[in-house]
Design an enzyme around this catalytic site. Structure first.
Site: not given
Ligand code: ATR
Length: 457
Positions: A67, A71, A92, A107, A132-133, A228, A249
């Site tokens: 995790t 990853k 993962n 995943d 897009a994370g 979730y 989720g």
């Molecule tokens: P994970 O691995 O769970 O996808 P992450 O890589 O931290 O987590 O991604 C978090 C996602 O939530 C990203 O798409 C982030 O947008 P940015 O790429 O612009 O950072 C989005 N996110 C987090 N907080 C946000 C907010 N307040 N408004 C809109 N999008 C948000």
């Protein structure tokens, strides 16, 4: 899980932090249900995950989950990587082979199986991905591999959406994909779509929605939120208010674990086993149930309602539930069908609750503990607290209450004697039912709540 012995096999999780992982619930429940001599343990790895994975192989560890934040970092330690995991760029799950660990990503198929279970197909669909994370990568690759018609990736930081679209485009050439900033949402063509919410929004109570316009969400025929907790996320609330179905989720979390377990053991997990694991997982996430047992007048309803309120849990009273289902009072059930029929109804209800109830304080009927089967079902449903009071105190509390079929009696002295006798007769059953006895006499409701609260922490 069997008792650990010299032949037990070890499964594990590496990450940092791993303190709050739910994976042991999934895997250890699976091993228990499937009778496999395996134990799943979290390993907090401060640094150098490559050395950790190599060490895990030397230690004979059968399989690993990986995790955050490792990853990607573990990939150099592997002997090979599954093509789907390579497309996502993250693993993962590590599966032991003769020469080393092979890397997978469960995943993506976990989300896939969660959607299939709901009868949702992405083939030929417009799929709208919010975020897009790391989690979005799995969703984008799933939509691509399922043959989505067009994928829209919307993200606060548009460059990240573009980067994800570029990378996914390399693995799935010819795929129709558009990256947009959140505020460009009106560029998504208005047509029936599947929405997958992959931002972290919703995790915190103050979180809103990534996009506010109801018309945007109206396009969704179905929405899946990777968040979730809470169960009813802002995204799902919005869809619900528009009459659109959706799920959180938890099922993806469940199935990514189930698929990892299948990779480690080489055996498919049947859906009836998955259902039991789901309930265990839900109890771990949304709260284990608390059951209150005790004689009439012990305070089960008053304490139960106050406890549910204090802990933010639901409340259920078995007597009220039976009356509601039957459409008649317990007094009438006793008069028309006798005590045995009522006890049978209690057992039937407990069977249901033990299979699926989550996050609820249950106040149980005074005589429910008399059947051994009921006592076992209660323990399988949650922590059982016996609220206890002396016969004299019980007499004081119940003497005004006329709705007690088993206590009909002519005078006060007779009532006192009946209570004495019943408490004596039932004492052993109450004690056998309880995980913990709470003396209520002379205590305020707040004090009783604190004692239960401390015990469940
Ligand atoms: P994970 O691995 O769970 O996808 P992450 O890589 O931290 O987590 O991604 C978090 C996602 O939530 C990203 O798409 C982030 O947008 P940015 O790429 O612009 O950072 C989005 N996110 C987090 N907080 C946000 C907010 N307040 N408004 C809109 N999008 C948000």
């Amino acid at each position: 899980m069997k008792e650990i012995s010299g032949t037990s096999r070890v499964l594990g999780l590496i990450g940092n932090p791993v303190r709050h992982t739910l994976s042991p619930v999934i895997h250890n429940t699976l091993s228990k249900l499937l009778g496999r001599d395996m134990v799943y343990v979290p390993f907090p790895v401060e640094s150098d995950p490559v050395t950790a994975v190599k060490g895990a192989f030397q230690l004979g560890i059968e399989g690993m989950n990986v995790t955050v934040p490792y990853k990607r970092d573990v990939i150099p330690a592997l002997t090979g990587i599954d093509p789907a995991a390579a497309a996502i760029g993250a693993v993962n799950t590590l599966v032991r082979t003769e020469k080393g660990f092979m890397g997978y990503n469960t995943d993506m198929p976990g989300l896939g199986r969660a959607l299939i279970q709901k009868g949702i197909s992405l083939a030929g669909k417009q799929v709208v991905i919010l975020g897009a994370g790391g989690a979005s990568r799995a969703a984008v690759c799933l939509a691509a591999s399922c043959g989505a018609d067009h994928i829209y990736i919307l993200n606060r930081t548009v460059e990240k959406a573009e980067c994800l679209a570029r990378e996914a485009g390399r693995s799935y050439p010819g795929l129709a994909m558009t990256a947009l900033a959140l505020e460009e949402y009106s560029k998504v063509p208005v047509k029936p779509s599947v929405f997958i919410q992959c931002t972290s929004l919703g995790l915190k109570p103050e979180d809103g929605l990534p996009i506010r316009d109801d018309d945007f969400y109206r396009m969704a025929e179905y929405g899946y939120d990777l968040v979730y907790r809470p169960a009813d996320t802002p995204f799902l609330k919005k869809l619900n208010s528009l009459g659109i179905p959706g799920d959180n989720g938890l099922s993806m979390l469940l199935y990514q674990g189930v698929i990892a377990y299948e990779l480690w053991t080489g055996q498919a997990v049947p859906e009836d086993i998955v259902a039991v694991v789901r309930t265990e997982l839900e109890r771990a996430v949304y709260g284990r149930n608390i059951l209150l047992a005790g004689y009439m007048g012990s305070g089960k309803t008053t304490v139960g309602k106050a406890l549910a309120e204090k802990l933010g849990m639901a409340f259920l009273d078995t007597d009220e539930e039976i009356e509601r289902r039957e459409g008649r009072s317990i007094r009438t059930i006793f008069a028309e069908e006798g005590e045995e029929a009522f006890r049978e109804m209690e057992t039937g209800l407990l069977r249901e609750l033990s299979a699926s109830l989550v996050g609820t304080v249950v106040s149980t009927g005074g005589g429910i503990v008399l059947r051994r089967e009921n006592r076992e079902l209660m323990k399988a449903t949650g922590r059982v607290f016996l609220l206890s009071a002396s016969p004299e105190e019980t007499f004081r509390r119940v003497k005004e209450d006329k709705n007690r079929p088993l206590l009909d009696s002519s005078g006060e002295e007779e009532l006192r004697q009946r209570i004495n006798l019943m408490l004596k007769e039932r004492r052993a059953a109450y004690d056998a039912a309880a995980d913990r006895v709470i003396e209520t006499e002379g205590k305020t409701v707040e004090k009783i709540l604190c004692e239960i609260g401390e015990a469940v922490e």
